[in-house]
Write a protein that holds these residues in place. Structure first.
Motif, mmCIF file in Angstrom:
data_model
loop_
_atom_site.group_PDB
_atom_site.id
_atom_site.type_symbol
_atom_site.label_atom_id
_atom_site.label_comp_id
_atom_site.label_asym_id
_atom_site.label_seq_id
_atom_site.Cartn_x
_atom_site.Cartn_y
_atom_site.Cartn_z
ATOM 1 N N LYS A 1 76.511 -9.413 -8.828
ATOM 2 C CA LYS A 1 77.723 -10.265 -8.180
ATOM 3 C C LYS A 1 79.115 -9.641 -8.828
ATOM 4 O O LYS A 1 80.131 -9.730 -8.220
ATOM 5 C CB LYS A 1 77.728 -11.731 -8.654
ATOM 6 C CG LYS A 1 78.315 -12.189 -9.775
ATOM 7 C CD LYS A 1 77.915 -13.861 -9.874
ATOM 8 C CE LYS A 1 78.107 -14.341 -11.239
ATOM 9 N NZ LYS A 1 79.183 -13.965 -12.026
ATOM 10 N N LYS B 1 69.057 -32.569 -14.999
ATOM 11 C CA LYS B 1 69.144 -31.693 -16.045
ATOM 12 C C LYS B 1 69.318 -32.218 -17.470
ATOM 13 O O LYS B 1 68.592 -32.038 -18.487
ATOM 14 C CB LYS B 1 69.949 -30.607 -15.700
ATOM 15 C CG LYS B 1 69.926 -29.264 -16.238
ATOM 16 C CD LYS B 1 70.734 -28.042 -15.937
ATOM 17 C CE LYS B 1 70.377 -27.107 -15.023
ATOM 18 N NZ LYS B 1 71.267 -26.035 -14.788
ATOM 19 N N THR C 1 80.105 -18.871 -11.017
ATOM 20 C CA THR C 1 81.157 -18.374 -10.187
ATOM 21 C C THR C 1 80.527 -17.455 -9.372
ATOM 22 O O THR C 1 80.371 -16.376 -9.244
ATOM 23 C CB THR C 1 82.075 -17.413 -11.183
ATOM 24 O OG1 THR C 1 81.356 -16.710 -12.037
ATOM 25 C CG2 THR C 1 82.968 -18.383 -11.715
ATOM 26 N N ASP D 1 77.272 -31.745 -17.959
ATOM 27 C CA ASP D 1 76.556 -31.409 -16.533
ATOM 28 C C ASP D 1 76.733 -32.254 -15.511
ATOM 29 O O ASP D 1 76.432 -33.608 -15.629
ATOM 30 C CB ASP D 1 75.421 -30.497 -16.698
ATOM 31 C CG ASP D 1 74.982 -29.439 -15.461
ATOM 32 O OD1 ASP D 1 75.055 -28.257 -16.156
ATOM 33 O OD2 ASP D 1 74.945 -29.504 -14.509
ATOM 34 N N GLU E 1 70.351 -12.363 -20.810
ATOM 35 C CA GLU E 1 69.220 -13.162 -20.714
ATOM 36 C C GLU E 1 67.910 -12.521 -21.327
ATOM 37 O O GLU E 1 67.931 -11.370 -21.250
ATOM 38 C CB GLU E 1 69.026 -13.519 -19.046
ATOM 39 C CG GLU E 1 70.134 -14.403 -18.304
ATOM 40 C CD GLU E 1 69.873 -14.472 -17.102
ATOM 41 O OE1 GLU E 1 68.934 -14.752 -16.547
ATOM 42 O OE2 GLU E 1 71.055 -15.159 -16.523
ATOM 43 N N VAL F 1 74.604 -19.748 -19.731
ATOM 44 C CA VAL F 1 75.994 -19.681 -20.599
ATOM 45 C C VAL F 1 76.234 -21.003 -21.533
ATOM 46 O O VAL F 1 76.351 -20.951 -22.591
ATOM 47 C CB VAL F 1 76.970 -18.941 -20.012
ATOM 48 C CG1 VAL F 1 78.536 -19.264 -20.863
ATOM 49 C CG2 VAL F 1 76.689 -17.793 -19.495
HETATM 50 N N1 LIG Z 1 73.620 -15.765 -16.988
HETATM 51 C C1 LIG Z 1 74.092 -14.935 -17.913
HETATM 52 O O1 LIG Z 1 73.464 -14.176 -18.397
HETATM 53 C C2 LIG Z 1 75.423 -14.894 -18.041
HETATM 54 C C3 LIG Z 1 76.234 -14.143 -19.128
HETATM 55 C C4 LIG Z 1 77.496 -14.146 -19.239
HETATM 56 C C5 LIG Z 1 78.670 -14.691 -18.362
HETATM 57 N N2 LIG Z 1 77.725 -15.411 -17.370
HETATM 58 C C6 LIG Z 1 78.598 -16.126 -16.269
HETATM 59 O O2 LIG Z 1 78.694 -17.381 -16.827
HETATM 60 C C7 LIG Z 1 78.895 -18.259 -15.752
HETATM 61 C C8 LIG Z 1 77.836 -19.420 -15.922
HETATM 62 O O3 LIG Z 1 76.401 -18.708 -15.420
HETATM 63 P P1 LIG Z 1 75.170 -19.314 -15.849
HETATM 64 O O4 LIG Z 1 74.016 -18.326 -15.528
HETATM 65 O O5 LIG Z 1 75.284 -19.975 -17.070
HETATM 66 O O6 LIG Z 1 75.012 -20.235 -14.734
HETATM 67 P P2 LIG Z 1 74.193 -21.519 -14.173
HETATM 68 O O7 LIG Z 1 74.142 -21.499 -12.662
HETATM 69 O O8 LIG Z 1 72.739 -21.141 -14.951
HETATM 70 O O9 LIG Z 1 74.795 -22.854 -14.799
HETATM 71 C C9 LIG Z 1 75.854 -23.390 -14.274
HETATM 72 C C10 LIG Z 1 75.754 -25.054 -14.574
HETATM 73 O O10 LIG Z 1 77.060 -25.444 -14.311
HETATM 74 C C11 LIG Z 1 76.818 -26.906 -13.611
HETATM 75 N N3 LIG Z 1 78.074 -27.269 -13.121
HETATM 76 C C12 LIG Z 1 78.371 -26.932 -11.750
HETATM 77 N N4 LIG Z 1 79.520 -27.610 -11.431
HETATM 78 C C13 LIG Z 1 79.914 -28.305 -12.458
HETATM 79 C C14 LIG Z 1 80.848 -29.603 -12.890
HETATM 80 N N5 LIG Z 1 81.716 -29.640 -11.794
HETATM 81 N N6 LIG Z 1 80.770 -30.113 -13.841
HETATM 82 C C15 LIG Z 1 79.771 -29.943 -14.776
HETATM 83 N N7 LIG Z 1 78.711 -29.058 -14.659
HETATM 84 C C16 LIG Z 1 78.818 -28.138 -13.368
HETATM 85 C C17 LIG Z 1 75.489 -26.593 -12.743
HETATM 86 O O11 LIG Z 1 74.973 -27.846 -12.568
HETATM 87 C C18 LIG Z 1 74.927 -25.650 -13.579
HETATM 88 O O12 LIG Z 1 73.818 -26.449 -14.532
HETATM 89 C C19 LIG Z 1 79.111 -17.648 -14.527
HETATM 90 O O13 LIG Z 1 80.398 -17.164 -14.195
HETATM 91 C C20 LIG Z 1 78.285 -16.160 -14.810
HETATM 92 O O14 LIG Z 1 78.709 -15.098 -14.454
HETATM 93 C C21 LIG Z 1 76.581 -15.418 -17.026
#
Ligand SMILES: NC(=O)c1ccc[n+]([C@@H]2O[C@H](COP(=O)([O-])OP(=O)(O)OC[C@H]3O[C@@H](n4cnc5c(N)ncnc54)[C@H](O)[C@@H]3O)[C@@H](O)[C@H]2O)c1
Ligand SMILES: O=c1ccn([C@@H]2O[C@H](COP(=O)(O)OP(=O)(O)O[C@H]3O[C@H](CO)[C@@H](O)[C@H](O)[C@H]3O)[C@@H](O)[C@H]2O)c(=O)[nH]1
Length: 444
Positions: A269, A35, A86, A30, A158, A11
């Motif tokens: 989830k 990364k 999350t 990040d 995705e 995201v």
């Molecule tokens: N993956 C999807 O298709 C999608 C779509 C819509 C919404 N979401 C939601 O968006 C959110 C993120 O999902 P994602 O798939 O992108 O997650 P992800 O796990 O791919 O990425 C999360 C990133 O956050 C970073 N991070 C964690 N703690 C941090 C901090 N304190 N400071 C800076 N960076 C930090 C991690 O290193 C990681 O790179 C979730 O709540 C998910 O439910 C995901």
């Protein structure tokens, strides 16, 4: 306008790159230094069609920067997106620790007026917690700065994330005041040219909209999987039923494809988290409980078919799996149904040969040396007793069946034509289609 996006996962990175693409100055932050280092070199942490191109281009032209430091990135920003994970906690509720950690850091380092936006999927009430964390951090340093907390859930899929972000069906924004609404309206103005709306609402409704959307989509899928199971028993073909019901515009054709269960980092989830929120308010969400239970069972359906076909004798049998990722066009293996299938096959004593066009590196982290890694679909099928189509990648759609020696095919996504396979002497099992035993009875 300058924007900071915290979290460079699916995201955060897509949000940052797409905002930069339309002219916004973006810093993606990040905690994962490796990364960020790779992103600086144009190496992406994920496979997402079209993303590399816009990341590299906007990084080169200076509109998209990467950093591990929120402290150095936040000065001058008007908007800070929180886009960290999350994940589900032990009880199924969304674990907010990363979101609240970022909120605290924002409060610690912000230097001017700011709209703080939760883009992560978070339960109702999270904006209030984010607000509290920011306020406490500001108080701790004796600072008084104007800020708003808004909710802007993300609906990208995705494998189609860039297209979804660039041409959204709608943008949902939960705000408490006109000031935050104006900032976000101008940020998103370039994405609204295709006529789709920005929907402003209160923060709680925006937070709930995200869960309700995913829960509704998961419900459609589980409903169809349930109907597919019944189709097999009564001798109906779910592919025809799907077309028959999808033609009613009140139902629609999308998200009613049966398969081997929904996976990915969101539906499993988010359904869990919404059920959990219901329980916190003493309200059981019985439909969603069933959606989850049907999906858990659906992930076992293909193994059951394979097991029955071989009369429970899978020792010394080799099964080829085509596809591993939870859906095509991604290397994401989170909650992929393939993992459940591989476990069951190995437990039953089968040997498993696998091929996926992009997810093998990611899958290897979980499957290690327990499976045989192959270089293409034909290599995977070499010497196999059966082929199982798990993920409907385009390159699996038209195989040359003459090159496949296995005489039985399990199609987990109903992409093949059973008549054509029969002509090639292959026994075909789909999901919710007329099963071979019944086909013989019908012929008799
Ligand atoms: N993956 C999807 O298709 C999608 C779509 C819509 C919404 N979401 C939601 O968006 C959110 C993120 O999902 P994602 O798939 O992108 O997650 P992800 O796990 O791919 O990425 C999360 C990133 O956050 C970073 N991070 C964690 N703690 C941090 C901090 N304190 N400071 C800076 N960076 C930090 C991690 O290193 C990681 O790179 C979730 O709540 C998910 O439910 C995901
Ligand atoms: O008719 C269908 C459609 C999908 N699926 C399965 O459902 C899962 C999820 O697919 P999809 O929704 O395309 O991918 P995600 O990237 O998980 O996207 C969902 O989850 C995201 C994260 O919250 C949301 O932003 C998106 O709007 C929502 O579609 C996959 O396993 C698919 O195989 C089916 O079985 N049948």
């Amino acid at each position: 306008m300058k924007v900071v996006v915290v979290g460079t996962g699916y995201v955060g990175l897509v949000t940052g790159a797409c905002l930069a693409e339309v002219g916004t100055e973006v810093v993606c932050v990040d905690v994962d230094a490796a990364k960020i280092g790779r992103l600086e070199q144009g190496i992406l942490p994920i496979y997402e069609p079209g993303l590399e191109e816009i990341v590299v281009r906007n990084h080169r032209n200076g509109r998209l920067k990467f950093s591990t430091s929120l402290e150095f990135s936040i000065p001058g920003a008007s908007v800070a997106f929180i886009a960290v994970g999350t994940p589900p906690g032990e009880d199924g509720s969304a674990d907010l620790r990363y979101v609240l950690q970022v909120a605290k850091e924002i409060g610690t380092h912000m230097t001017g007026p700011l709209v703080i936006v939760t883009k992560s999927t978070v339960p109702v009430g999270t904006a209030v917690k984010v607000n509290r964390a920011v306020k406490e951090a500001l108080q701790a340093r004796g600072a008084q700065l104007d800020y708003d907390v808004a909710s802007n859930p993300e609906f990208l899929k995705e494998g189609a994330a860039v297209a979804d972000f660039m041409k959204p069906d709608r943008i949902v924004v939960g705000v408490n005041n006109e000031r935050a609404a104006k900032v976000l309206e101008s940020l998103y103005a370039p994405f609204l040219l295709n006529g789709h709306p920005i929907l402003f609402m209160d923060v709680a409704s925006a937070e709930m909209t995200k869960y309700a959307a995913n829960a509704m989509l998961a419900t459609k899928i589980s409903f169809m999987n349930d109907i597919a199971g019944l189709c097999e028993l009564v001798g109906a073909d779910v592919n025809k039923v799907r077309k028959g019901i999808g033609s009613d515009p009140r139902i629609g054709h999308r998200f009613i494809y049966p398969g081997i269960g929904y996976g990915g980092s969101c539906f499993p989830k988010d359904v869990k988290a919404l059920i959990r929120t219901g329980l916190e308010y003493d309200r059981r969400l019985r439909i969603l409980e069933a959606v989850e239970a049907v999906n858990d069972d659906q992930k076992k359906v293909m193994f059951d078919k394979i097991f029955r076909h071989f009369d429970g004798q899978l020792k010394n049998k080799t099964i080829a799996l085509w596809g591993l990722s939870f859906k095509p066009n991604t290397d994401d293996m989170r909650e992929a149904p393939s993992l459940v299938l591989v476990d069951s096959l190995l437990e039953a004593g089968a040997s498993v040969r696998v091929f996926d066009p992009v997810a093998m590196v990611e899958a290897r982290k979980t499957l290690g040396d327990h499976v045989i890694w192959c270089s293409d679909l034909y290599h995977a099928a070499e010497g196999a007793d059966a082929v199982a189509l798990v993920t409907e990648w385009n390159e699996f759609r038209l195989p040359d069946w003459q090159r496949i020696s296995a005489r039985v095919l399990f199609d987990g996504r109903n992409i093949y034509d059973d008549v054509q396979l029969h002509k090639n002497g292959i026994t075909y099992y789909g999901i919710g289609t007329i099963q071979p035993t019944l086909q013989k009875m019908i012929t008799i």
